[in-house]
Design an enzyme around this catalytic site. Sequence first.
Site, PDB file in Angstrom:
ATOM      1  N   TRP A  46      -3.444  -4.209   0.794  1.00  0.00           N
ATOM      2  CA  TRP A  46      -2.634  -3.061   0.386  1.00  0.00           C
ATOM      3  C   TRP A  46      -3.530  -1.844   0.166  1.00  0.00           C
ATOM      4  O   TRP A  46      -3.170  -0.721   0.528  1.00  0.00           O
ATOM      5  CB  TRP A  46      -1.836  -3.393  -0.878  1.00  0.00           C
ATOM      6  CG  TRP A  46      -0.602  -4.207  -0.621  1.00  0.00           C
ATOM      7  CD1 TRP A  46      -0.388  -5.062   0.421  1.00  0.00           C
ATOM      8  CD2 TRP A  46       0.592  -4.231  -1.410  1.00  0.00           C
ATOM      9  NE1 TRP A  46       0.860  -5.628   0.331  1.00  0.00           N
ATOM     10  CE2 TRP A  46       1.479  -5.133  -0.790  1.00  0.00           C
ATOM     11  CE3 TRP A  46       0.981  -3.596  -2.581  1.00  0.00           C
ATOM     12  CZ2 TRP A  46       2.755  -5.406  -1.308  1.00  0.00           C
ATOM     13  CZ3 TRP A  46       2.247  -3.865  -3.103  1.00  0.00           C
ATOM     14  CH2 TRP A  46       3.124  -4.755  -2.473  1.00  0.00           C
TER      15      TRP A  46
ATOM     16  N   ASP B  11      -8.325  -5.819  -9.981  1.00  0.00           N
ATOM     17  CA  ASP B  11      -8.053  -7.244  -9.793  1.00  0.00           C
ATOM     18  C   ASP B  11      -9.131  -8.056 -10.510  1.00  0.00           C
ATOM     19  O   ASP B  11     -10.265  -7.595 -10.678  1.00  0.00           O
ATOM     20  CB  ASP B  11      -8.031  -7.627  -8.312  1.00  0.00           C
ATOM     21  CG  ASP B  11      -7.232  -8.909  -8.061  1.00  0.00           C
ATOM     22  OD1 ASP B  11      -6.149  -8.825  -7.460  1.00  0.00           O
ATOM     23  OD2 ASP B  11      -7.684  -9.992  -8.487  1.00  0.00           O
TER      24      ASP B  11
ATOM     25  N   ASP C 129       1.007  -6.183  -6.130  1.00  0.00           N
ATOM     26  CA  ASP C 129       1.295  -7.400  -5.366  1.00  0.00           C
ATOM     27  C   ASP C 129       0.711  -8.619  -6.078  1.00  0.00           C
ATOM     28  O   ASP C 129       0.485  -9.656  -5.467  1.00  0.00           O
ATOM     29  CB  ASP C 129       0.719  -7.274  -3.952  1.00  0.00           C
ATOM     30  CG  ASP C 129       1.307  -8.288  -2.983  1.00  0.00           C
ATOM     31  OD1 ASP C 129       2.503  -8.614  -3.122  1.00  0.00           O
ATOM     32  OD2 ASP C 129       0.578  -8.759  -2.090  1.00  0.00           O
TER      33      ASP C 129
ATOM     34  N   LYS D 175       5.800  -7.084  -7.087  1.00  0.00           N
ATOM     35  CA  LYS D 175       6.274  -8.396  -6.633  1.00  0.00           C
ATOM     36  C   LYS D 175       6.832  -9.181  -7.806  1.00  0.00           C
ATOM     37  O   LYS D 175       6.311  -9.117  -8.920  1.00  0.00           O
ATOM     38  CB  LYS D 175       5.120  -9.178  -5.997  1.00  0.00           C
ATOM     39  CG  LYS D 175       5.502 -10.611  -5.609  1.00  0.00           C
ATOM     40  CD  LYS D 175       4.605 -11.181  -4.545  1.00  0.00           C
ATOM     41  CE  LYS D 175       3.184 -11.377  -4.979  1.00  0.00           C
ATOM     42  NZ  LYS D 175       2.341 -11.875  -3.859  1.00  0.00           N
TER      43      LYS D 175
END
Length: 199
Positions: A55, A73, A114, A154
């Site tokens: 992404w 992340d 995501d 998500k």
Amino acid sequence: MAKNKYSEPDYWSKKAFAENYPARSVYKLEEMNKKFNLFSPNDKVLDLGAAPGSWTVYVLRFLNKEGRVTAVDLKPLDSSVYDERLNFFQGDMFDKGIIKSVKELGPYDAVICDAAPATTGNKTVDTARSSGLVELALYYAQEQLKQGGSFVVKIFQGGDQQIHLNNLRKCFKTARAFKPEACRSSSFETYLIGLDFKG
């Protein structure tokens, strides 16, 4: 031993490899952006749960030289993901230090997420964990989106999807669920989309 049903590359995996994306998930974002106009070329975008970086790469390719991406992340991005317009923080999205660092680079025109929880195979547990990530992503959006901004997150279906969608409708002029074609047919993931943040 039974073969993992995801071990064989499918159409989207092969396409991602051919187009130099770290993962097939890029085509979910591509479809959503084409349908909902999530980004403009000079936007500042926050990418939560970014690894391995598909992404992030898609957004960087979409943006012009004025655009910027901040990515977060627990895991590192793929070694191929590098750009002077990218700021990456490796750490927990729940960490106050990460939240502070991300906020210092904002506000953002779009927040995308995501992220998926570590799954157990127990759908009740997994949907609850996914719901927690949705709550966190929405917190980031509420705190750091510019008025008129976009949001994508998500979520695993079967849990609090409708509750989260109702919460999005309080914050965005348009909110809906959407399942891109690139989602595996066996997957119970979908995406919640918020457009035109009320601020």
